[in-house]
Structure formats: structure tokens, C-alpha cells
Write a protein that holds these residues in place. Sequence first.
Motif, short mmCIF file in Angstrom:
data_model
loop_
_atom_site.label_atom_id
_atom_site.label_comp_id
_atom_site.label_asym_id
_atom_site.label_seq_id
_atom_site.Cartn_x
_atom_site.Cartn_y
_atom_site.Cartn_z
N TYR A 94 23.26 75.16 31.78
CA TYR A 94 22.76 75.82 30.52
C TYR A 94 22.71 74.65 29.70
O TYR A 94 23.50 73.77 29.31
CB TYR A 94 23.39 76.73 30.07
CG TYR A 94 22.94 77.38 28.70
CD1 TYR A 94 21.92 78.39 28.76
CD2 TYR A 94 23.36 77.03 27.46
CE1 TYR A 94 21.38 79.13 27.65
CE2 TYR A 94 22.74 77.61 26.22
CZ TYR A 94 21.69 78.54 26.50
OH TYR A 94 21.16 79.18 25.34
N SER A 95 21.35 74.54 28.82
CA SER A 95 21.23 73.38 27.98
C SER A 95 20.62 73.60 26.62
O SER A 95 20.07 72.70 26.07
CB SER A 95 20.42 72.35 28.54
OG SER A 95 19.07 72.80 29.18
N ASP A 96 20.46 74.90 26.25
CA ASP A 96 19.59 75.07 25.04
C ASP A 96 20.61 74.97 23.75
O ASP A 96 21.31 76.12 23.40
CB ASP A 96 19.01 76.54 25.18
CG ASP A 96 18.01 76.69 23.86
OD1 ASP A 96 18.11 75.97 23.06
OD2 ASP A 96 17.16 77.59 24.10
N LEU A 118 32.56 73.45 22.12
CA LEU A 118 31.68 73.53 23.30
C LEU A 118 30.49 73.03 22.84
O LEU A 118 29.52 72.56 23.54
CB LEU A 118 31.63 75.37 23.22
CG LEU A 118 30.51 75.60 24.34
CD1 LEU A 118 31.02 75.37 25.71
CD2 LEU A 118 30.69 77.31 24.27
N LEU A 119 29.76 73.25 21.41
CA LEU A 119 28.56 72.80 20.99
C LEU A 119 28.58 71.38 21.19
O LEU A 119 27.51 70.86 21.51
CB LEU A 119 28.24 73.20 19.49
CG LEU A 119 27.75 74.67 19.26
CD1 LEU A 119 27.71 74.70 17.86
CD2 LEU A 119 26.50 75.14 20.00
N SER A 120 29.51 70.41 20.89
CA SER A 120 29.65 68.93 20.97
C SER A 120 29.49 68.71 22.49
O SER A 120 28.62 67.63 22.83
CB SER A 120 31.05 68.38 20.54
OG SER A 120 30.97 68.69 18.84
N TRP A 121 29.94 69.27 23.29
CA TRP A 121 30.20 68.89 24.69
C TRP A 121 28.48 69.34 25.31
O TRP A 121 27.83 68.76 25.95
CB TRP A 121 31.05 69.99 25.46
CG TRP A 121 31.01 69.78 26.87
CD1 TRP A 121 30.88 68.66 27.94
CD2 TRP A 121 31.12 70.84 27.90
NE1 TRP A 121 30.93 68.83 29.09
CE2 TRP A 121 30.79 70.42 29.14
CE3 TRP A 121 31.12 72.16 27.88
CZ2 TRP A 121 31.08 71.07 30.49
CZ3 TRP A 121 31.28 73.07 29.03
CH2 TRP A 121 31.27 72.55 30.24
N LEU A 122 28.03 70.49 24.70
CA LEU A 122 26.56 70.76 25.16
C LEU A 122 25.59 69.62 24.53
O LEU A 122 24.68 69.20 25.33
CB LEU A 122 26.22 72.22 24.72
CG LEU A 122 24.63 72.57 24.90
CD1 LEU A 122 24.61 72.51 26.62
CD2 LEU A 122 24.68 74.12 24.46
N TYR A 123 25.85 69.34 23.47
CA TYR A 123 24.99 68.36 22.84
C TYR A 123 25.12 67.21 23.42
O TYR A 123 23.91 66.46 23.88
CB TYR A 123 25.27 68.27 21.17
CG TYR A 123 24.36 66.98 20.66
CD1 TYR A 123 23.15 67.62 20.13
CD2 TYR A 123 24.81 65.86 20.44
CE1 TYR A 123 22.30 66.70 19.49
CE2 TYR A 123 23.83 64.81 19.60
CZ TYR A 123 22.67 65.44 19.37
OH TYR A 123 21.96 64.69 18.52
N THR A 124 26.28 66.60 23.84
CA THR A 124 26.45 65.35 24.56
C THR A 124 25.84 65.36 25.95
O THR A 124 24.95 64.41 26.60
CB THR A 124 28.05 65.16 24.89
OG1 THR A 124 28.38 65.02 23.50
CG2 THR A 124 28.08 63.88 25.55
N ALA A 125 25.79 66.56 26.72
CA ALA A 125 25.46 66.71 28.01
C ALA A 125 23.92 66.86 28.02
O ALA A 125 23.47 66.21 28.86
CB ALA A 125 25.91 68.18 28.68
N ASN A 127 21.68 65.17 25.82
CA ASN A 127 21.59 64.11 25.52
C ASN A 127 21.60 62.97 26.53
O ASN A 127 20.96 61.90 26.78
CB ASN A 127 22.10 63.47 24.32
CG ASN A 127 21.41 64.28 22.88
OD1 ASN A 127 20.55 64.49 23.04
ND2 ASN A 127 22.32 64.47 21.93
N GLU A 128 22.78 63.18 27.47
CA GLU A 128 22.86 62.43 28.57
C GLU A 128 21.74 62.69 29.64
O GLU A 128 21.53 61.66 30.32
CB GLU A 128 24.22 62.68 29.19
CG GLU A 128 25.31 62.24 28.40
CD GLU A 128 26.80 62.62 29.06
OE1 GLU A 128 26.73 63.26 30.06
OE2 GLU A 128 27.78 62.04 28.54
N GLU A 129 21.09 63.73 29.73
CA GLU A 129 20.21 63.84 30.72
C GLU A 129 18.76 63.10 30.25
O GLU A 129 17.90 63.03 31.11
CB GLU A 129 19.86 65.35 30.87
CG GLU A 129 20.98 66.31 31.40
CD GLU A 129 20.63 67.64 31.43
OE1 GLU A 129 19.46 68.23 31.03
OE2 GLU A 129 21.54 68.52 31.87
N GLU A 130 18.76 63.00 28.83
CA GLU A 130 17.28 62.39 28.55
C GLU A 130 17.24 60.69 28.90
O GLU A 130 18.10 60.22 29.28
CB GLU A 130 17.07 62.58 26.88
CG GLU A 130 17.13 63.77 26.60
CD GLU A 130 16.95 64.21 25.18
OE1 GLU A 130 17.11 63.27 24.43
OE2 GLU A 130 16.80 65.30 24.86
#
Length: 130
Positions: A94-96, A118-125, A127-130
Motif C-alpha cells: 500500500y503506497s497512497d 506509520l505515516l513516516s514509514w509509508l512516506y519513506t517507503a 520515496n525509496e521506490e522513486e
Amino acid sequence: MSKNRNTGRHQAVELSFLEKVAKRLPEDVEILQALADLYTKTGKFQDGLAIDEKLSHQLPNDDLVWYNLGCSYSLTSQADQAFEALTRAVELGYSDYDWMKTDPDLNNLHADPRFESLLSWLYTACNEEE
């Protein structure tokens, strides 16, 4: 007749229809997803949670199913279970970030420090994909 009354009647008819179809096709994922969504929209959060739990067993690797389960747990004031489900959703892809940050279904979690984590982790995840 007001628009809200029309919407309410339409939702009631749709809900009745989906409940009947779900009884005849209890394993149909698309019917169950539509039913869970409509339960949530009509404030029947416990019913939506029951369907989302069933879907998480049917589709254990679907990130959106786990996200929706997290929302249902949040709406029923079960924060620990909500964070577990949302964590699973992110683990599954999930990445939104923007939606999770503003989703009103998660309002019950905003005061909990785990939400920002959780939001910080999602944001980091994301941005790592880009």
C-alpha cells in the motif's frame, strides 16, 4: 424530496440487493467488497468490519483489503487492530500516503503517536521506490 433522502433510499435499496446477492454468492469477492463499502458509507461499521475480516482471509496478500480492514477497525475504535492491519497493508505494498494522511475513516487514530510513525514509514517507503 431532498437529495439526502433520495441518496438514503438508494443506498437502502442497494444494500438490500447486495445482502441478498451475498447470501447466494458468499465467496464472491467483488460483491463482498461492494457490500463492505456500502456498510461503511451507511454507518454500519460492525457489519463492514465483519466483511473486511472475511476478505482479509480470502485475499491475505491484497494491500487494499488490509487497508480497508484497518479503516474498519478504526471506525469501530479498535486502534491496536487498526495499526496491525494498516502495517500489513504497507508491508504488502500500500503506497497512497496522501490518502492515508487525510482518510476520514482513520480520524480515530490521529491522536495516537503510532499514526505519525506509520505515516513516516509509508512516506519513506514511497520515496525509496522513486
